[in-house]
Enzyme design. Structure first.
Site, PDB file in Angstrom:
ATOM      1  N   LYS A   1       0.823  -1.217   0.000  1.00 16.08           N
ATOM      2  CA  LYS A   1       0.000   0.000   0.000  1.00 16.08           C
ATOM      3  C   LYS A   1       0.858   1.269   0.000  1.00 16.08           C
ATOM      4  CE  LYS A   1      -4.255  -2.054   1.665  1.00 16.08           C
ATOM      5  NZ  LYS A   1      -3.896  -3.491   1.827  1.00 16.08           N
TER       6      LYS A   1
HETATM    7  C1  LIG Z   1      -4.554  -4.540   1.230  1.00 16.56           C
HETATM    8  C2  LIG Z   1      -3.776  -5.806   1.173  1.00 16.56           C
HETATM    9  C3  LIG Z   1      -4.125  -6.849   0.271  1.00 16.56           C
HETATM   10  C4  LIG Z   1      -5.342  -6.773  -0.620  1.00 16.56           C
HETATM   11  O1  LIG Z   1      -5.235  -5.794  -1.606  1.00 16.56           O
HETATM   12  P1  LIG Z   1      -6.513  -5.374  -2.477  1.00 16.56           P
HETATM   13  O2  LIG Z   1      -6.076  -4.250  -3.325  1.00 16.56           O
HETATM   14  O3  LIG Z   1      -7.568  -4.973  -1.473  1.00 16.56           O
HETATM   15  O4  LIG Z   1      -6.932  -6.555  -3.254  1.00 16.56           O
HETATM   16  C5  LIG Z   1      -3.307  -7.965   0.228  1.00 16.56           C
HETATM   17  N1  LIG Z   1      -2.225  -8.093   1.035  1.00 16.56           N
HETATM   18  C6  LIG Z   1      -1.876  -7.127   1.920  1.00 16.56           C
HETATM   19  C7  LIG Z   1      -0.696  -7.341   2.783  1.00 16.56           C
HETATM   20  C8  LIG Z   1      -2.626  -5.950   2.013  1.00 16.56           C
HETATM   21  O5  LIG Z   1      -2.272  -4.997   2.889  1.00 16.56           O
END
Ligand SMILES: *Cc1c(COP(=O)(O)O)cnc(C)c1O
Length: 465
Positions: free
Chosen positions: A112
């Protein structure tokens, strides 16, 4: 670039407007009106670019009428200099033609950061120019909150309020939010669960009268288009490193809200030779069931070892549906209205298009642990539980052995030490150096009752002048 809503009834926006907007006014999600196209020759030219340079190439067409090239370049260089690996997104080989793309070298150790480090800087740039200040409000069960706080901590024009369920996020995740220093950072520990927090955020977006008149409310969840845009870049980066445009590449993506994998879909629509996108889910398998049954059905939430993928519906799936239904906003509006009342089924045409590009695989907690252990045993590589779900799905796809499969490693294993222990690995994961003293840093957060009025009153009092 113009942006349109998936439900066809909201005003068309430019990039700056879409950056400052969450949901469209008709309840839909914003998507670009058209996608830039990269030819095989364009993609061949990407070889040898560093991450920030490639990001500029990919992102420019989406923002160029709002952000001049040199300004964008400066923002991107600063953003990706925050990552603690020279490659920004390095790749590691873990089996024959199986690769892991490490997306966890940013400040909060999850993918993220790629989007939220950029989003904070883009917001500050745009707000500075407009002499405007905003309030960011978001709910988190873990990774989003810390990445958003890190992304916005230097932004003078933003007050950020992140709600988390008191006592229900992991120690590392909480510390990553509450130890960040800044007058504009407000951690609210709500005496409720994640759904309560999210409901308060939703209610606040619907009625913003608790805010001063000169402040608007901005969303940082993956509804925000700029997050998806930033994530397109690493698909190109990985594919080019493995031989695109001459070779086709497959990606396995641990999926919750369908934001990350939707960026992979866009990369393909922009010309990247993607052989397959593998939707890897935990036991909250709403998307796996869509692919296997053609029905989109809510389910009760299960708490798993991969909490960042614990969702009951995937909001960004609507962005894909918009394309599958011929970009017919009225059709999506109708589908989503019916989904509000119960399960829906997709038409055969839409399902056959989905299946041409996507496949799916569901991985439960026991299989997640088994994969973490197996990868450790075979090459002493430590996967976090989310990434392990991706690897398990990658190893089970029915692709020709000659197609390289890249699993997106979405988090560092040190974010989820309990899962690593449960999986029975010999070593404990170690936090990277910049976070070694995390547990010694002072925390700042406000515990609030599970009441909307209390949360909104706290926000109104604590917004900086
Ligand atoms: C947010 C997140 C996901 C999922 O991502 P999306 O874009 O919601 O599909 C997967 N793994 C981790 C570690 C995350 O923080």
């Amino acid at each position: 670039m113009k942006y349109i809503s998936t439900r066809g009834q909201a005003p068309t926006l430019n990039f700056e407007e879409v950056l400052l907007t969450g949901l469209a006014s008709d309840g839909g999600l914003y998507v670009p009106e058209t996608l830039p196209q990269f030819s095989p020759a364009d993609i061949a030219e990407m070889a040898g670019m560093n991450y920030a340079q490639l990001a500029q190439k990919i992102i420019t067409p989406f923002v160029e009428d709002c952000i001049p090239g040199p300004d964008l370049q400066a923002i991107l260089e600063e953003t990706y200099a925050e990552f603690r690996h020279a490659a920004v997104a390095p790749m590691v080989q873990i089996a024959s033609n199986q690769w892991v793309l490490e997306l966890f070298h940013g400040p909060t150790l999850a993918f993220k950061d790629f989007a939220l480090q950029l989003l904070g800087r883009l917001l500050d740039y745009v707000l500075e120019r407009k002499h405007q200040k905003v309030v960011i409000m978001g709910a988190t069960s873990g990774d989003t909150g810390s990445a958003a706080i890190e992304g916005c901590k230097r932004c003078n024009n933003i007050d950020i309020f992140i709600l988390h369920p008191h006592g229900r996020v992991s120690d590392v995740q909480r510390k990553q939010m509450t130890t960040v220093v800044g007058d504009n950072i407000h951690n609210l520990a709500v005496q409720g669960n994640f759904d309560d927090c999210q409901a308060m955020v939703k209610a606040s977006f619907n009625d913003r009268s608790f805010l001063p008149a000169d402040r608007s409310l901005v969303a940082v969840n993956s509804i925000n288009w700029a997050r998806i845009m930033a994530q397109i870049v690493y698909y190109f980066y990985a594919a080019v490193a493995l031989g695109a445009p001459a070779r086709k590449i497959a990606f396995s993506v641990p999926t919750g809200n369908f934001g990350d994998i939707f960026a992979g879909y866009l990369a393909r629509q922009m010309g990247l030779p993607v052989e397959r996108l593998i939707i890897a889910t935990n036991s909250n398998d709403v998307l796996h069931r869509v692919l296997t049954t053609g029905t989109y059905a809510r389910q009760t939430l299960e708490h798993t070892l991969s909490p960042s993928m614990d969702i009951s519906v995937s909001s960004n799936f609507e962005r894909l549906l918009f394309d599958l239904y011929g970009r017919d906003g009225a059709a999506i509006n109708d589908l989503m209205a019916r989904f509000a009342d119960g399960d829906i089924s997709f038409n055969d045409q839409a399902m056959s298009e989905v299946k041409e590009l996507f496949s799916s695989y569901r991985v439960d907690d026991a299989q997640t642990c088994a994969q973490m252990a197996a990868t450790w045993d075979s090459c002493e590589y430590m996967l976090d539980p989310h990434s392990a779900i991706g690897v398990k799905a990658a190893l089970n796809c029915d692709l020709p052995a000659s197609v390289p499969v890249v699993t997106l490693a979405t988090a560092h294993p040190a974010k989820f030490p309990a899962a690593v222990k449960t999986a029975g690995l010999d070593d404990e994961p170690v936090l990277p150096h910049h976070l070694r003293d995390l547990f010694d840093r002072p925390e700042r957060s406000e515990v609030l009752p599970n009441e909307l009025a209390a949360v909104q009153a706290f926000m109104a009092e604590n917004i900086n002048a």
